[in-house]
Design a protein around this motif. Structure first.
Motif, PDB file in Angstrom:
ATOM      1  N   PHE B  53      -2.071  10.945  -6.100  1.00 54.88           N
ATOM      2  CA  PHE B  53      -1.619   9.949  -5.118  1.00 54.88           C
ATOM      3  C   PHE B  53      -1.736   8.539  -5.700  1.00 54.88           C
ATOM      4  O   PHE B  53      -0.805   7.726  -5.592  1.00 54.88           O
ATOM      5  N   LEU B  54      -2.843   8.262  -6.360  1.00 56.47           N
ATOM      6  CA  LEU B  54      -3.031   6.924  -6.944  1.00 56.47           C
ATOM      7  C   LEU B  54      -1.980   6.638  -8.021  1.00 56.47           C
ATOM      8  O   LEU B  54      -1.468   5.519  -8.124  1.00 56.47           O
ATOM      9  N   LEU B  57       1.199   5.766  -6.243  1.00 63.59           N
ATOM     10  CA  LEU B  57       1.056   4.455  -5.603  1.00 63.59           C
ATOM     11  C   LEU B  57       1.306   3.355  -6.639  1.00 63.59           C
ATOM     12  O   LEU B  57       2.036   2.396  -6.403  1.00 63.59           O
ATOM     13  N   PHE B  61       4.455   0.968  -6.332  1.00 64.20           N
ATOM     14  CA  PHE B  61       4.120  -0.420  -5.979  1.00 64.20           C
ATOM     15  C   PHE B  61       3.269  -1.014  -7.100  1.00 64.20           C
ATOM     16  O   PHE B  61       2.037  -1.057  -6.983  1.00 64.20           O
ATOM     17  N   PRO B  62       3.898  -1.458  -8.181  1.00 60.65           N
ATOM     18  CA  PRO B  62       3.111  -1.919  -9.332  1.00 60.65           C
ATOM     19  C   PRO B  62       2.077  -3.005  -8.971  1.00 60.65           C
ATOM     20  O   PRO B  62       0.987  -3.024  -9.523  1.00 60.65           O
ATOM     21  N   THR B  63       2.417  -3.902  -8.041  1.00 61.73           N
ATOM     22  CA  THR B  63       1.441  -4.921  -7.644  1.00 61.73           C
ATOM     23  C   THR B  63       1.275  -4.888  -6.125  1.00 61.73           C
ATOM     24  O   THR B  63       2.081  -4.293  -5.413  1.00 61.73           O
ATOM     25  N   TYR B  64       0.256  -5.578  -5.639  1.00 57.95           N
ATOM     26  CA  TYR B  64       0.037  -5.610  -4.190  1.00 57.95           C
ATOM     27  C   TYR B  64       1.178  -6.311  -3.460  1.00 57.95           C
ATOM     28  O   TYR B  64       1.436  -6.019  -2.288  1.00 57.95           O
ATOM     29  N   SER B  65       1.850  -7.233  -4.139  1.00 56.80           N
ATOM     30  CA  SER B  65       3.000  -7.880  -3.495  1.00 56.80           C
ATOM     31  C   SER B  65       4.061  -6.841  -3.148  1.00 56.80           C
ATOM     32  O   SER B  65       4.736  -6.939  -2.122  1.00 56.80           O
ATOM     33  N   LEU B  67       3.483  -3.955  -2.257  1.00 57.67           N
ATOM     34  CA  LEU B  67       2.953  -3.158  -1.149  1.00 57.67           C
ATOM     35  C   LEU B  67       3.061  -3.925   0.174  1.00 57.67           C
ATOM     36  O   LEU B  67       2.756  -3.394   1.237  1.00 57.67           O
ATOM     37  N   ARG B  68       3.512  -5.165   0.097  1.00 57.03           N
ATOM     38  CA  ARG B  68       3.483  -6.060   1.263  1.00 57.03           C
ATOM     39  C   ARG B  68       4.103  -5.439   2.524  1.00 57.03           C
ATOM     40  O   ARG B  68       3.495  -5.482   3.597  1.00 57.03           O
ATOM     41  N   CYS B  70       4.422  -2.466   3.476  1.00 59.76           N
ATOM     42  CA  CYS B  70       3.541  -1.418   4.016  1.00 59.76           C
ATOM     43  C   CYS B  70       2.437  -1.995   4.897  1.00 59.76           C
ATOM     44  O   CYS B  70       1.982  -1.352   5.831  1.00 59.76           O
ATOM     45  N   LEU B 272       0.496   2.876   5.055  1.00 63.38           N
ATOM     46  CA  LEU B 272       0.155   3.657   3.870  1.00 63.38           C
ATOM     47  C   LEU B 272       0.311   5.155   4.156  1.00 63.38           C
ATOM     48  O   LEU B 272       0.750   5.924   3.294  1.00 63.38           O
TER      49      LEU B 272
END
Lengths: 384, 384
Positions: B53-54, B57, B61-65, B67-68, B70, B272
């Motif tokens: 899963f990681l 992920l 979504f390479p960066t948290y941006s 993931l925004r 989500c 998520l």
């Protein structure tokens, strides 16, 4: 023109599927790929707060491997999170019920603590009249157009007596119009409602309200000690811009919290929501948050000022982060669709809201500074 | 020795606070910082699936941006996720209720669809006897030590009749002992229970069970069409190693799903979790998952073989990813504490489980290959 009609038809189909909520941006983009949505002005959150959360996330978990514990392990139990929140907002943990978004708390409180006859001022958020049990009844307290949909406490009191309601729901500021009842009036009302089964005070938008020029945060938590039937509901979705994380809490009597947690709701929030509440407990985060909260309010005030300069619309008073507007000459309800199709700006058509009779009502959310400028531009072109 | 006693005292205090569940690793590390926990063998998930899963992920979504969306936006509504799951497992979306973890579904089904007298084989997962309503009663079907805590279908049938139960809960494989009822026996039982109000079949651990040497996944979903009172409950926490994401689903009659979603549970899973179900719908992900599922089962089989070579313990039959063991001469219940304090290995003391009389019962989870070697080493030292 043919393209427009097709999109219109598709949109109306999706709207029908979504019931009393709007189709999400995700659904729209998936189902109508030719739509070019630039701004979601249906969406009621503070985008600067989302930025802040993402910054902390990146600092605290530089890579996804660092996030592993959050995803792999069970989050702490409800009462462990309640302890953290309680310390943060200076309320006893025994009075705090943690929810997977405010909507879970609304639903639990409605079905467990509200009586048979629940009074609800309308227009308002539809879940409040949808999530009741079969043996419960919602009685509407109609806010009047003539009074700009503002709540009049004396009128409400009279209606409570006349209709023999045993519970009251108060959304403050109210959605979709943003009308705000100040602390004095709330206390007046709570005093009157002392003998009701339950008074729900939904503060989902209270972070955007203020009673003085310094824009300081309003806080009603202390009232829980005086009014045993009061339930305060707090969503984190709007103020902190993290609807996807699903986090909220309710403040209510110790007995009510105990009763809810003993029968269910053991691990009802995610690891990421648990991390959010850890952040929430940090003074530094809260201070930084307060800066972006005030920035966003200032933004919203400018947005209002620009909106009120546009001919052909009426704006209702609001202390929330959105404005209810009435568009003149919109009998066919095309304004919203044209905004979406011609300008990529998604505004909320409120024609499905009980209590908002007639067409032409839209709710427009305040977004970032740049987005607000573009929303204003689009409305001006559309109405010119 | 003094240090040990202090840690012991602290642990017992925390255990008391946690009710019928174990204190989480996070709580232990926070409250007893001197504890050096190396392996959480209470925790029942597949760690290789968490890795998978990681990896996804990070790729998606390479960066948290990235993931925004989500985190910022509301997740799709319950029925939208049900559609994705339905397509994936080849069940009509109308039969699928999406839950914020299996526990939410368990709680909703217990209070809405089970009758007044619910039969539950014990020992088992405590939430099943904790989350009932005041007017409901759990009647225990005691599994016998003499029969290695294995379920005998004929005995259960007789007990259902004798005690006039109107509902049945079946956890397959069962927790804490891992006893597995094969498909043939499950159908036999469902046929007998046709007239009950509700039969809950909890498949939280079924991904680790198998009926043939190729270790293929067992699947009971089709039975929903024959048995209208059947509710199948699936957690994603154990099989996919993502307890912190909070995701699960229930398969039940269309009417039951409709009834639950209409009264609540609109946005009950996070962004998520919604992303997880997107992954779940991808064939490639599921194929890769099946590889790590089988790898983990092989791992667990080796673990079992090593465990059974240790003198002084008895192992009960299990087709889950954990083993119930009985430690000889553990009258004082110190084995678990010693494992924790001396070796940093956290195993589940089952002395608080209704139906597991006497001391010395522990549940030991299978973890990674390397961790399992160390668990074995620690037990050997502790019992030597």
């Amino acid at each position: 023109m043919e393209k427009k009609d097709r999109i219109k038809g598709e949109f109306l189909r999706l709207k029908k599927q979504s019931g009393t909520h709007s189709p999400s941006i995700k659904t729209l983009l998936e189902e109508i790929p030719e739509l070019d949505i630039k701004i979601d002005a249906c969406f009621l959150s503070n985008p600067y707060a989302t930025d802040l959360f993402l910054n902390y996330l990146e600092k605290d978990f530089p890579t996804y491997s660092d996030l592993r514990d959050c995803l792999e392990f069970y989050p702490p139990q409800n009462s462990d999170i309640a302890k953290i929140i309680g310390n943060t907002i200076d309320v006893s943990m025994e009075n705090i019920f943690v929810g997977n978004g405010a909507i879970e708390i609304i639903s639990a409180v409605l079905s467990n603590y509200c009586g048979k006859k629940i009074m609800l001022p309308i227009p308002t958020f539809s879940s409040y009249y949808e999530f009741i049990k079969e043996d419960q009844e919602i009685v509407f307290h109609e806010l009047s157009e003539l009074n700009n949909y503002e709540l009049d406490v004396e009128n409400l009191k009279e209606d409570l007596l006349n209709k023999k309601a045993d519970s009251l729901i108060l959304i403050n500021p109210n959605n979709p119009n943003g009308d705000y009842l100040n602390r004095e009036k709330v206390i007046d009302l709570l005093e009157f409602c002392k003998n009701l089964d339950c008074v729900i005070l939904d503060e989902s938008f209270v972070h955007f309200a203020y009673e003085s020029d310094d824009l300081d945060l309003m806080n009603y938590y202390d009232l829980i000690n005086t009014y045993n039937n009061l339930v305060i509901i707090k969503s984190m979705s709007k103020d902190f811009g993290i609807a996807g994380v699903r986090a909220g809490y309710g403040i209510m009597s110790k007995e009510r919290v105990e009763n809810l947690t003993k029968s269910s709701y053991l691990w009802n929030i995610s690891g990421l929501a648990s991390y959010f509440f850890d952040l929430y407990s940090q003074k530094k985060f809260r201070e930084e948050y307060d800066v972006v909260r005030k920035k966003y309010i200032m933004n919203t005030l400018m947005f209002r000022s620009e909106l009120s300069g546009i001919k052909g619309i009426k704006i209702y008073p609001s202390k929330a982060n959105f404005f209810l507007i009435k568009v003149e000459n919109d009998l066919d309800g095309n304004f919203g669709l044209n905004m979406l199709i011609n300008h990529g700006v998604y505004v909320r058509n409120c024609s499905d809201k009980v209590g908002l009779e007639g067409s032409g009502y839209y709710r427009v959310a305040s977004r970032t500074f740049e987005e607000n400028i573009n929303i204003i531009k689009a409305i001006k072109i559309e109405l010119s």
